[in-house]
Scaffold this motif. Sequence first.
Motif, PDB file in Angstrom:
ATOM      1  N   MET A   1      -6.172  -3.580   0.335  1.00 24.30           N
ATOM      2  CA  MET A   1      -5.073  -2.829  -0.277  1.00 24.30           C
ATOM      3  C   MET A   1      -4.024  -2.437   0.760  1.00 24.30           C
ATOM      4  SD  MET A   1      -7.154  -0.237  -2.831  1.00 24.30           S
ATOM      5  CE  MET A   1      -5.700   0.188  -3.795  1.00 24.30           C
ATOM      6  N   LEU A   2      -2.782  -2.341   0.294  1.00 22.28           N
ATOM      7  CA  LEU A   2      -1.743  -1.716   1.097  1.00 22.28           C
ATOM      8  C   LEU A   2      -2.101  -0.234   1.206  1.00 22.28           C
ATOM      9  CD1 LEU A   2       1.539  -3.069  -0.578  1.00 22.28           C
ATOM     10  CD2 LEU A   2       0.182  -4.133   1.224  1.00 22.28           C
ATOM     11  N   PHE A   3      -1.648   0.419   2.257  1.00 19.94           N
ATOM     12  CA  PHE A   3      -1.940   1.839   2.430  1.00 19.94           C
ATOM     13  C   PHE A   3      -0.763   2.541   3.077  1.00 19.94           C
ATOM     14  CE2 PHE A   3      -3.105   0.023   6.489  1.00 19.94           C
ATOM     15  CZ  PHE A   3      -2.676   0.972   7.409  1.00 19.94           C
TER      16      PHE A   3
ATOM     17  N   LEU B   1      -5.145   9.065   4.077  1.00 17.32           N
ATOM     18  CA  LEU B   1      -4.874   7.662   3.785  1.00 17.32           C
ATOM     19  C   LEU B   1      -4.637   7.564   2.286  1.00 17.32           C
ATOM     20  CD1 LEU B   1      -5.021   4.839   5.319  1.00 17.32           C
ATOM     21  CD2 LEU B   1      -7.151   4.562   4.067  1.00 17.32           C
ATOM     22  N   VAL B   2      -3.471   7.055   1.893  1.00 13.42           N
ATOM     23  CA  VAL B   2      -3.118   6.961   0.480  1.00 13.42           C
ATOM     24  C   VAL B   2      -3.111   5.498   0.060  1.00 13.42           C
ATOM     25  CG1 VAL B   2      -1.363   7.461  -1.273  1.00 13.42           C
ATOM     26  CG2 VAL B   2      -1.730   9.067   0.625  1.00 13.42           C
TER      27      VAL B   2
ATOM     28  N   PRO C   1       4.371   8.118  -5.250  1.00 12.81           N
ATOM     29  CA  PRO C   1       5.450   8.272  -4.262  1.00 12.81           C
ATOM     30  C   PRO C   1       5.257   7.441  -2.988  1.00 12.81           C
ATOM     31  CG  PRO C   1       4.865  10.399  -5.184  1.00 12.81           C
ATOM     32  CD  PRO C   1       3.858   9.413  -5.711  1.00 12.81           C
ATOM     33  N   GLU C   2       4.058   7.382  -2.467  1.00 10.94           N
ATOM     34  CA  GLU C   2       3.814   6.639  -1.224  1.00 10.94           C
ATOM     35  C   GLU C   2       3.854   5.117  -1.416  1.00 10.94           C
ATOM     36  OE1 GLU C   2       1.725  10.631  -0.926  1.00 10.94           O
ATOM     37  OE2 GLU C   2       1.858   9.062  -2.441  1.00 10.94           O
ATOM     38  N   TYR C   3       3.831   4.659  -2.653  1.00 15.36           N
ATOM     39  CA  TYR C   3       3.857   3.222  -2.944  1.00 15.36           C
ATOM     40  C   TYR C   3       5.123   2.578  -2.370  1.00 15.36           C
ATOM     41  CZ  TYR C   3       3.282  -0.983  -5.860  1.00 15.36           C
ATOM     42  OH  TYR C   3       3.101  -2.278  -6.321  1.00 15.36           O
TER      43      TYR C   3
END
Length: 162
Positions: A42-44, A51-52, A101-103
Amino acid sequence: MTIPQGSIELLDTDIAQYLLQSTNLARVSYVAADGTPRVFPMLFHWTGQVLVLATFAGARKIEAIRRRPALAVTIDEPSSPPKALLLRGTATVVGMDGIVPEYRAMHHRYAGVDQGERNVAAVDRPGVKMARISLRPAWVGVLDFQTRFPGGTTAAEFENRG
């Protein structure tokens, strides 16, 4: 004095910071609903403390992680010698209306600002739902195969293992 494996202080090391800012994928390990282990790349996004990860509503991993929130994550660089950041902790899953939001920050880092904006725009539609999965590390490990080896061994011990 060497910081022991498991210490949160390892997050401040050069290797950990390098990997947390890298475009390497996080490999997220969790237990699926059927009780079998899964690993999913996954992207993070690293906030400095958490860690999101983000996924779209309906993904099976959402309920699986809610049921069993213990996660193990590896962010590694396939170099020679390899570098790896190992994280363990309990995840929190929050459903969201709209884009996490962090996406956007993830896509900017991985693809650049222009392409990142196009990636987000392609999925940001009315009615979209996502889940924000956050992990505050409770255990941290760093491996660089030069000064830090699996099992806490020395370079000589590691080489003698064969």
